[in-house]
Scaffold this motif. Structure first.
Motif, PDB file in Angstrom:
ATOM      1  N   LEU A 170      40.422  47.598  37.357  1.00 41.43           N
ATOM      2  CA  LEU A 170      40.846  46.905  36.140  1.00 41.43           C
ATOM      3  C   LEU A 170      40.206  45.528  36.003  1.00 41.43           C
ATOM      4  O   LEU A 170      39.997  45.049  34.889  1.00 41.43           O
ATOM      5  CB  LEU A 170      42.378  46.763  36.112  1.00 41.43           C
ATOM      6  N   VAL A 171      39.911  44.884  37.128  1.00 42.14           N
ATOM      7  CA  VAL A 171      39.405  43.516  37.116  1.00 42.14           C
ATOM      8  C   VAL A 171      37.882  43.530  37.196  1.00 42.14           C
ATOM      9  O   VAL A 171      37.301  44.163  38.076  1.00 42.14           O
ATOM     10  CB  VAL A 171      39.985  42.706  38.293  1.00 42.14           C
ATOM     11  N   LYS A 172      37.261  42.843  36.269  1.00 42.18           N
ATOM     12  CA  LYS A 172      35.810  42.690  36.276  1.00 42.18           C
ATOM     13  C   LYS A 172      35.452  41.335  36.907  1.00 42.18           C
ATOM     14  O   LYS A 172      36.284  40.442  37.013  1.00 42.18           O
ATOM     15  CB  LYS A 172      35.266  42.761  34.853  1.00 42.18           C
ATOM     16  N   ALA A 173      34.211  41.206  37.338  1.00 36.12           N
ATOM     17  CA  ALA A 173      33.729  39.963  37.978  1.00 36.12           C
ATOM     18  C   ALA A 173      34.642  39.570  39.140  1.00 36.12           C
ATOM     19  O   ALA A 173      35.108  38.426  39.241  1.00 36.12           O
ATOM     20  CB  ALA A 173      33.623  38.839  36.958  1.00 36.12           C
ATOM     21  N   LYS A 174      34.891  40.542  40.018  1.00 39.20           N
ATOM     22  CA  LYS A 174      35.834  40.313  41.120  1.00 39.20           C
ATOM     23  C   LYS A 174      35.385  39.181  42.032  1.00 39.20           C
ATOM     24  O   LYS A 174      36.203  38.369  42.466  1.00 39.20           O
ATOM     25  CB  LYS A 174      36.005  41.601  41.935  1.00 39.20           C
ATOM     26  N   ARG A 175      34.101  39.120  42.338  1.00 39.15           N
ATOM     27  CA  ARG A 175      33.598  38.100  43.257  1.00 39.15           C
ATOM     28  C   ARG A 175      33.872  36.700  42.715  1.00 39.15           C
ATOM     29  O   ARG A 175      34.279  35.797  43.456  1.00 39.15           O
ATOM     30  CB  ARG A 175      32.100  38.297  43.484  1.00 39.15           C
ATOM     31  N   PHE A 176      33.644  36.522  41.423  1.00 41.36           N
ATOM     32  CA  PHE A 176      33.846  35.212  40.818  1.00 41.36           C
ATOM     33  C   PHE A 176      35.307  34.798  40.895  1.00 41.36           C
ATOM     34  O   PHE A 176      35.630  33.665  41.294  1.00 41.36           O
ATOM     35  CB  PHE A 176      33.378  35.228  39.365  1.00 41.36           C
TER      36      PHE A 176
ATOM     37  N   GLN B  19      37.669  35.964  42.876  1.00 38.94           N
ATOM     38  CA  GLN B  19      38.093  35.784  44.264  1.00 38.94           C
ATOM     39  C   GLN B  19      37.654  34.416  44.784  1.00 38.94           C
ATOM     40  O   GLN B  19      38.416  33.724  45.468  1.00 38.94           O
ATOM     41  CB  GLN B  19      37.503  36.901  45.128  1.00 38.94           C
ATOM     42  N   PHE B  20      36.432  34.036  44.453  1.00 41.12           N
ATOM     43  CA  PHE B  20      35.941  32.721  44.881  1.00 41.12           C
ATOM     44  C   PHE B  20      36.743  31.603  44.219  1.00 41.12           C
ATOM     45  O   PHE B  20      37.084  30.595  44.859  1.00 41.12           O
ATOM     46  CB  PHE B  20      34.457  32.582  44.537  1.00 41.12           C
ATOM     47  N   ALA B  21      37.057  31.772  42.947  1.00 38.70           N
ATOM     48  CA  ALA B  21      37.822  30.752  42.227  1.00 38.70           C
ATOM     49  C   ALA B  21      39.214  30.583  42.822  1.00 38.70           C
ATOM     50  O   ALA B  21      39.732  29.467  42.920  1.00 38.70           O
ATOM     51  CB  ALA B  21      37.919  31.120  40.747  1.00 38.70           C
ATOM     52  N   LEU B  22      39.840  31.683  43.234  1.00 42.64           N
ATOM     53  CA  LEU B  22      41.172  31.605  43.834  1.00 42.64           C
ATOM     54  C   LEU B  22      41.120  31.068  45.263  1.00 42.64           C
ATOM     55  O   LEU B  22      42.056  30.410  45.721  1.00 42.64           O
ATOM     56  CB  LEU B  22      41.831  32.988  43.822  1.00 42.64           C
ATOM     57  N   PHE B  23      40.037  31.355  45.970  1.00 40.09           N
ATOM     58  CA  PHE B  23      39.904  30.900  47.354  1.00 40.09           C
ATOM     59  C   PHE B  23      39.508  29.429  47.432  1.00 40.09           C
ATOM     60  O   PHE B  23      39.840  28.751  48.415  1.00 40.09           O
ATOM     61  CB  PHE B  23      38.869  31.751  48.087  1.00 40.09           C
ATOM     62  N   LEU B  24      38.837  28.916  46.409  1.00 38.04           N
ATOM     63  CA  LEU B  24      38.286  27.558  46.443  1.00 38.04           C
ATOM     64  C   LEU B  24      39.337  26.488  46.758  1.00 38.04           C
ATOM     65  O   LEU B  24      39.045  25.562  47.537  1.00 38.04           O
ATOM     66  CB  LEU B  24      37.590  27.246  45.123  1.00 38.04           C
ATOM     67  N   PRO B  25      40.561  26.538  46.194  1.00 34.24           N
ATOM     68  CA  PRO B  25      41.541  25.485  46.544  1.00 34.24           C
ATOM     69  C   PRO B  25      41.852  25.406  48.027  1.00 34.24           C
ATOM     70  O   PRO B  25      42.202  24.327  48.525  1.00 34.24           O
ATOM     71  CB  PRO B  25      42.787  25.892  45.742  1.00 34.24           C
ATOM     72  N   TYR B  26      41.720  26.519  48.757  1.00 33.87           N
ATOM     73  CA  TYR B  26      41.986  26.498  50.196  1.00 33.87           C
ATOM     74  C   TYR B  26      40.959  25.646  50.923  1.00 33.87           C
ATOM     75  O   TYR B  26      41.255  25.081  51.988  1.00 33.87           O
ATOM     76  CB  TYR B  26      41.982  27.921  50.746  1.00 33.87           C
ATOM     77  N   ALA B  27      39.748  25.554  50.364  1.00 32.50           N
ATOM     78  CA  ALA B  27      38.698  24.745  50.990  1.00 32.50           C
ATOM     79  C   ALA B  27      38.940  23.255  50.796  1.00 32.50           C
ATOM     80  O   ALA B  27      38.299  22.435  51.459  1.00 32.50           O
ATOM     81  CB  ALA B  27      37.329  25.129  50.427  1.00 32.50           C
ATOM     82  N   VAL B  28      39.847  22.897  49.892  1.00 33.17           N
ATOM     83  CA  VAL B  28      40.175  21.485  49.673  1.00 33.17           C
ATOM     84  C   VAL B  28      41.209  21.063  50.717  1.00 33.17           C
ATOM     85  O   VAL B  28      42.259  21.696  50.849  1.00 33.17           O
ATOM     86  CB  VAL B  28      40.746  21.265  48.258  1.00 33.17           C
ATOM     87  N   PRO B  29      40.955  20.024  51.506  1.00 28.12           N
ATOM     88  CA  PRO B  29      41.943  19.575  52.495  1.00 28.12           C
ATOM     89  C   PRO B  29      43.285  19.285  51.840  1.00 28.12           C
ATOM     90  O   PRO B  29      43.349  18.840  50.692  1.00 28.12           O
ATOM     91  CB  PRO B  29      41.305  18.302  53.076  1.00 28.12           C
ATOM     92  N   SER B  30      44.353  19.561  52.581  1.00 21.63           N
ATOM     93  CA  SER B  30      45.697  19.419  52.018  1.00 21.63           C
ATOM     94  C   SER B  30      45.980  17.984  51.559  1.00 21.63           C
ATOM     95  O   SER B  30      46.696  17.782  50.569  1.00 21.63           O
ATOM     96  CB  SER B  30      46.741  19.860  53.043  1.00 21.63           C
TER      97      SER B  30
ATOM     98  N   ASN C 194      45.634  33.853  51.412  1.00 23.36           N
ATOM     99  CA  ASN C 194      46.496  35.008  51.662  1.00 23.36           C
ATOM    100  C   ASN C 194      46.025  36.221  50.872  1.00 23.36           C
ATOM    101  O   ASN C 194      46.073  37.355  51.366  1.00 23.36           O
ATOM    102  CB  ASN C 194      47.947  34.669  51.291  1.00 23.36           C
ATOM    103  N   MET C 195      45.571  35.982  49.649  1.00 27.96           N
ATOM    104  CA  MET C 195      45.042  37.073  48.843  1.00 27.96           C
ATOM    105  C   MET C 195      43.813  37.692  49.494  1.00 27.96           C
ATOM    106  O   MET C 195      43.662  38.919  49.536  1.00 27.96           O
ATOM    107  CB  MET C 195      44.711  36.562  47.442  1.00 27.96           C
ATOM    108  N   ILE C 196      42.922  36.848  50.030  1.00 22.79           N
ATOM    109  CA  ILE C 196      41.708  37.348  50.669  1.00 22.79           C
ATOM    110  C   ILE C 196      42.058  38.206  51.890  1.00 22.79           C
ATOM    111  O   ILE C 196      41.465  39.273  52.118  1.00 22.79           O
ATOM    112  CB  ILE C 196      40.795  36.175  51.069  1.00 22.79           C
ATOM    113  N   ILE C 197      43.019  37.765  52.695  1.00 26.27           N
ATOM    114  CA  ILE C 197      43.420  38.521  53.882  1.00 26.27           C
ATOM    115  C   ILE C 197      43.984  39.880  53.489  1.00 26.27           C
ATOM    116  O   ILE C 197      43.631  40.923  54.073  1.00 26.27           O
ATOM    117  CB  ILE C 197      44.439  37.721  54.705  1.00 26.27           C
ATOM    118  N   LEU C 198      44.852  39.899  52.489  1.00 25.34           N
ATOM    119  CA  LEU C 198      45.456  41.163  52.052  1.00 25.34           C
ATOM    120  C   LEU C 198      44.410  42.071  51.402  1.00 25.34           C
ATOM    121  O   LEU C 198      44.429  43.294  51.612  1.00 25.34           O
ATOM    122  CB  LEU C 198      46.600  40.888  51.079  1.00 25.34           C
ATOM    123  N   PHE C 199      43.502  41.489  50.632  1.00 23.54           N
ATOM    124  CA  PHE C 199      42.458  42.291  49.996  1.00 23.54           C
ATOM    125  C   PHE C 199      41.525  42.904  51.041  1.00 23.54           C
ATOM    126  O   PHE C 199      41.113  44.069  50.920  1.00 23.54           O
ATOM    127  CB  PHE C 199      41.662  41.431  49.024  1.00 23.54           C
TER     128      PHE C 199
END
Length: 312
Positions: A114-120, A122-133, A186-191
């Motif tokens: 159902l989801v197109k451009a999955k890589r984009f 996924q990267f957009a959702l993962f990017l905040p994790y790369a920002v230090p807390s 968490n999404m990346i781990i489950l995916f």
């Protein structure tokens, strides 16, 4: 290749005659594990058993004396430190399930067509994790201040007076920062766990008439239960050790005291109270509480898994 040459090649590549090679590969991990995990725990436990005593009228210096469990008794007598535990547990009881539901839903969506451009995405959702807390808390702290936040100023122009750092909303604001930062990982781990599920199981479910929602709930999620448990445990541990976000927001609101969470109380006892021995005892108590909660979750998961297998 003859049998003799084949066995000779196996001996050459198996490291025969050099038994130290496997230990050389393992040594960096062991050294880092001992230095950065085991050693701090040992130092903390040892420090919690001693206390600094002033001699004379305080002008003659001080000495380190064995205190036994006295620091632990003082920690349990600290009402503000103890009240931090139910606060973070209640916070985690809301924040962790919400985060896991959102992360699992996103992972299941990415596992479909159902989801197109999955890589984009996924990267957009993962990017905040790369920002230090700490940086994340500073960014959101800017958005939480009515005088500088474009969002709050826009809401104010509509007649909506929102105070995101008030006594009743500050916990929700902290939870929002954590959700923004941790949903992606968490999404990346489950995916990634979903990618290891045999696709033949999905085809069999579709042949039996199962729709996407039923397949997700009855096949996909049970198959990735270990990954769900892993992410849940890490989220619970992070909740009990909550520190960076409230510590940063403390500078812009008076609704976050120095003992807002157990970790902040430990920091305050060590810096403001200048009592590293008491803070070590508090840290040991927090570590044991985290271990107990983790064991309870593991036992509950084991019992649920056994009941499900018995039902089958």
């Amino acid at each position: 290749m003859t049998t003799t040459s084949a066995s000779s090649s196996r001996r050459r590549f198996s490291g025969a005659g050099r038994p130290w090679i496997p230990y050389a590969f393992v040594a960096p991990f062991v050294i880092l594990f001992l230095v950065f995990l085991v050693a701090p725990i040992v130092v903390g436990v040892v420090n919690s058993l001693f206390s600094r005593q002033s001699s004379g009228l305080g002008f003659g210096g001080s000495s380190i004396e064995f205190a036994g469990l006295d620091n632990f008794f003082r920690a349990f007598a600290d009402r503000d430190f103890l009240l931090g535990f139910p606060k973070v547990l209640l916070y985690g009881a809301v924040q962790v399930p919400v985060m896991m539901v959102i992360a699992a839903t996103l992972a299941l969506l990415f596992d479909t067509a159902l989801v197109k451009a999955k890589r984009f995405f996924q990267f957009a959702l993962f990017l905040p994790y790369a920002v230090p807390s700490v940086i994340a808390a500073l960014l959101w702290g800017f958005l939480y201040q009515p005088s500088v936040s474009p969002i709050l100023q826009f809401l104010s122009s509509l007649g909506i007076d929102a105070n995101l750092l008030g006594p009743g909303t500050v916990w929700w604001s902290i939870g929002n920062i954590n959700l923004w930062s941790l949903i992606g990982i968490n999404m990346i781990i489950l995916f990634a766990a979903l990618q290891s599920v045999p696709r033949e199981m999905y085809e069999a479910a579709r042949i039996d008439g199962a729709g996407e929602i039923r397949t997700a709930l009855q096949i996909k999620l049970p198959m990735i239960a270990p990954a769900v448990l892993l992410t849940t445990l890490s989220s619970v541990i992070g909740t009990l050790q909550l520190f960076n976000e409230p510590q940063v927001l403390q500078s812009i609101t008076s609704n976050i005291p120095s003992d807002f969470t157990p970790n902040m109380a430990i920091y305050a006892a060590s810096t403001l109270g200048k009592d590293p021995n008491l803070s070590s005892a508090m840290a040991v108590i927090l570590g044991l509480a985290t271990l107990i909660v983790s064991l309870i979750l593991l036992a509950a998961n084991r019992r649920t898994t056994k009941a499900a297998s018995d039902g089958i």
